[in-house]
Each structure stands twice: as C-alpha cells, then as structure tokens.
Design an enzyme around this catalytic site. Structure first.
Site, PDB file in Angstrom:
ATOM      1  CG  ASP A 252     -16.486 -42.691   4.225  1.00  0.00           C
ATOM      2  OD1 ASP A 252     -17.029 -43.364   5.076  1.00  0.00           O
ATOM      3  OD2 ASP A 252     -16.672 -41.236   4.481  1.00  0.00           O
TER       4      ASP A 252
HETATM    5  O1  LIG Z   1     -23.575 -38.337   9.938  1.00  0.00           O
HETATM    6  P1  LIG Z   1     -23.011 -39.496   9.135  1.00  0.00           P
HETATM    7  O2  LIG Z   1     -23.544 -39.625   7.765  1.00  0.00           O
HETATM    8  O3  LIG Z   1     -22.752 -40.920   9.826  1.00  0.00           O
HETATM    9  O4  LIG Z   1     -21.506 -38.930   8.819  1.00  0.00           O
HETATM   10  C1  LIG Z   1     -21.204 -37.837   8.056  1.00  0.00           C
HETATM   11  C2  LIG Z   1     -19.610 -37.764   7.846  1.00  0.00           C
HETATM   12  O5  LIG Z   1     -18.936 -37.603   8.876  1.00  0.00           O
HETATM   13  O6  LIG Z   1     -19.132 -39.069   7.379  1.00  0.00           O
HETATM   14  C3  LIG Z   1     -17.893 -38.390   6.550  1.00  0.00           C
HETATM   15  C4  LIG Z   1     -16.862 -39.229   6.910  1.00  0.00           C
HETATM   16  O7  LIG Z   1     -17.171 -40.535   6.761  1.00  0.00           O
HETATM   17  C5  LIG Z   1     -17.948 -36.967   6.653  1.00  0.00           C
HETATM   18  O8  LIG Z   1     -17.532 -36.426   5.332  1.00  0.00           O
HETATM   19  C6  LIG Z   1     -19.271 -36.525   7.058  1.00  0.00           C
HETATM   20  O9  LIG Z   1     -19.345 -35.357   7.662  1.00  0.00           O
END
Ligand SMILES: O=P(O)(O)OC[C@@]1(O)O[C@H](CO)[C@@H](O)[C@@H]1O
Length: 309
Positions: A252
């Site tokens: 991210d």
């Molecule tokens: O379930 P999603 O939305 O694909 O992923 C959620 C997540 O893994 O994404 C972030 C890291 O990229 C974490 O902060 C969070 O827990």
C-alpha cells in the site's frame, strides 16, 4: 485531491513469538494494534509525504471508532460511513522465521450503506483521483465496485484499483488509470507466472488489452517492480537487503509513493519507481507503516532500467 476507499478496513494485530506449537498456547513477545486497511494505508503514506487525501470507508463498532479517531489524529481527512457490527481485526504473526496472516471477513454492509457512500462520491469536493483498495465486506452488492467506479468517473475522477479479487478483470473495461497487482495476483488474474522480463511483458500486455491504462506490478519479497504505460515498460530492483519485520503494509505504501511522484508528472517514472520501492522496503522493516526514516537514503539504491521495446 486524492480520495482513498477502504470498503473493508481492519485493526491489524501484529504479534511476534518464538514459534507456534500445535495444540498449545504460546506467549507472544510483543503485540501491536494499528489502524489499517489498504486504502487507509495509502492515505497514511500520502500524509507522510505531505500529501492530503480523504479516506472513505465503512466503519463499525469500537474498532471502527478507533480507526477513524486515529486517522484524524494523524491529520488525515476522513468521511466514514457508519455501519452495524464490528470492524474486523486481522492477525499477523511472525514466529521468527515466517509470517502468518489471518484475515477476518469484516462487518457486513447493506444497500443503504452503499447508497450513503455513493452520495459522498457524488458530492465530494475536488475529487481528482479515487484509489480503491482491498476486499469488500460481506453482503456487499455484486455490482458495488462497478458502481463505485461509475460514480467516481461520472465526476471526472481517475480511478486506481488495488484489488486482489477476480473483479479486477471485470472492471478493466472501465479503463482504470492504474492497477497495482503483485506477481501472485497477476498470476491468478492472467494465468502468467512471472519469473522473467518476457513473462512480465506478456502479463502486462494482457492487462492493457482488456482496458487498463497503466500497471504497477510489484514482485513482493524480490524487492522489484515493473511499470508499464502501454508503450514502455520499466523494471526497478532494490540493490540492498532489508531486515524484514512485517511486509503487511508495504504494498500500500509502495502504491502511495508511486502515485505521489507520478500522478502529476507522468514522465517521471524512474523517480516514482525509486521512491516506491524505497518506501515499500522501509515499511517492511517495521510494524505498520513505521516512520519512513530510511526512504530518502534507500531511494538512491534502487536501479531502474527501461526494457527494450
Ligand atoms: O482483506 P484485504 O482488504 O484484502 O486486506 C486487508 C489487509 O491485509 O490489507 C492491509 C495490508 O495491505 C492490512 O492492513 C489489512 O489487514
């Protein structure tokens, strides 16, 4: 102004321990609880670069309240849609050798909640670019993401997608400005295992063929990435090793750093890739996003080359 959408935010619980033992309780050495979710991470990383953004998403219960409060404490703008239930907690465990993630489903949303979000998109001031990241919560309508993209594009906004679901392929026809898959997601979506430049070329060409304008393809722990704008492809590789603490928010932050440099200066791919990989590397050296203390130094140690046409 950038807007980010985290439809399914999370409090991340990051735990370190000396190995997991089947059928036994182990005591952790450390635990931290941080406000997260993919789009929120993008907003937090933007803030560290001095870029303002507005974080949108569905939030519920004590965990949702914690995330919204912490987001505002960081100086990020936030327009929450409040829903019933409890925003999920995702658990990440490092046993000294490997990382394990347990991602929970999240608080369900209703069609009314979705309408509230569309209304925010329809009235948002200065909506230049919407970054849509992460999974969708339980009971989201089948066409929820289609509608999100439609509402943003109706306002003349660019759309950036960081989605691991197969929905990404359907949304390609709406011509998103940029997608940011990693090599695993690229293999799942386009069926290409990426080990060489030629593999990357093939997969990137497939993404452009179905409508995607630009692709930032990250290669996870390999510390490298490809960027393709449909005409040229660049390859960037980190020239140093890192001491991995948690790779959870690295992707991210990589996306935020890339957008920060590239969005207003589309010819500046080289610097954008350098900042992106440097940021991802530094974030992986701490729990959550960390302090970006080594980003500048690391940027000087990323090699970038353009692939021959
Ligand atoms: O379930 P999603 O939305 O694909 O992923 C959620 C997540 O893994 O994404 C972030 C890291 O990229 C974490 O902060 C969070 O827990």
């Amino acid at each position: 102004m950038f807007y980010t959408l985290t439809a399914n935010p999370a409090v991340d619980m990051t735990v370190s321990c000396n190995g997991l033992v089947p059928n036994e309780n182990v005591r952790s050495g450390s635990a931290s609880y941080t406000p997260n979710g993919k789009g929120l991470d993008v907003s937090y990383a933007f803030k560290k670069f001095g870029v303002d953004s507005v974080a949108l998403g569905f939030f519920a219960g004590f965990t949702g309240k914690f995330i919204v409060e912490e987001t505002m404490n960081m100086g990020c703008l936030c327009r929450p849609v409040w829903v019933d239930g409890i925003t999920r907690i995702c658990a990440y465990i490092n046993d000294g050798e490997n990382e394990y993630g347990v991602l929970n489903p999240g608080a369900p949303i209703t069609p009314q909640n979705e309408q509230e979000l569309y209304k925010i998109l329809d009235t948002a001031g200065n909506l230049d670019c919407l970054v849509v990241s992460g999974s969708v919560p339980p009971r989201a309508s089948k066409d929820f993401l289609d509608k999100v993209v439609d509402h943003a594009q109706a306002r003349g906004a660019d759309v950036v997608l960081d989605l691991s679901s197969s929905k990404l392929k359907d949304l390609a026809a709406k011509k998103p400005l940029l997608i940011k898959p990693n090599h695993h997601e690229m293999r799942e979506i386009f069926g290409v295992q990426i080990d060489t430049d030629d593999d990357a070329r093939r997969a990137l060409a497939m993404a452009h063929e179905i409508g995607i304008q630009n692709v930032l393809l990250t290669m996870g722990s390999r510390g490298s990435a490809y960027f393709s704008n449909g005409e040229d492809i660049w390859y960037a590789q980190r020239q140093f090793n890192i001491k991995l603490v948690s790779s959870v928010c690295a992707g991210d932050s990589t996306l935020a750093a890339f957008l920060h440099k590239w969005y207003d200066d589309r010819d500046n791919v080289e610097d954008a890739l350098k900042l992106a990989l440097a940021t991802g590397a530094n974030v992986a050296e701490s729990v959550g996003l960390g302090d970006f203390g080594h980003v500048e130094e690391y940027s000087k140690r990323i090699a970038v080359r353009k692939l021959p046409r």
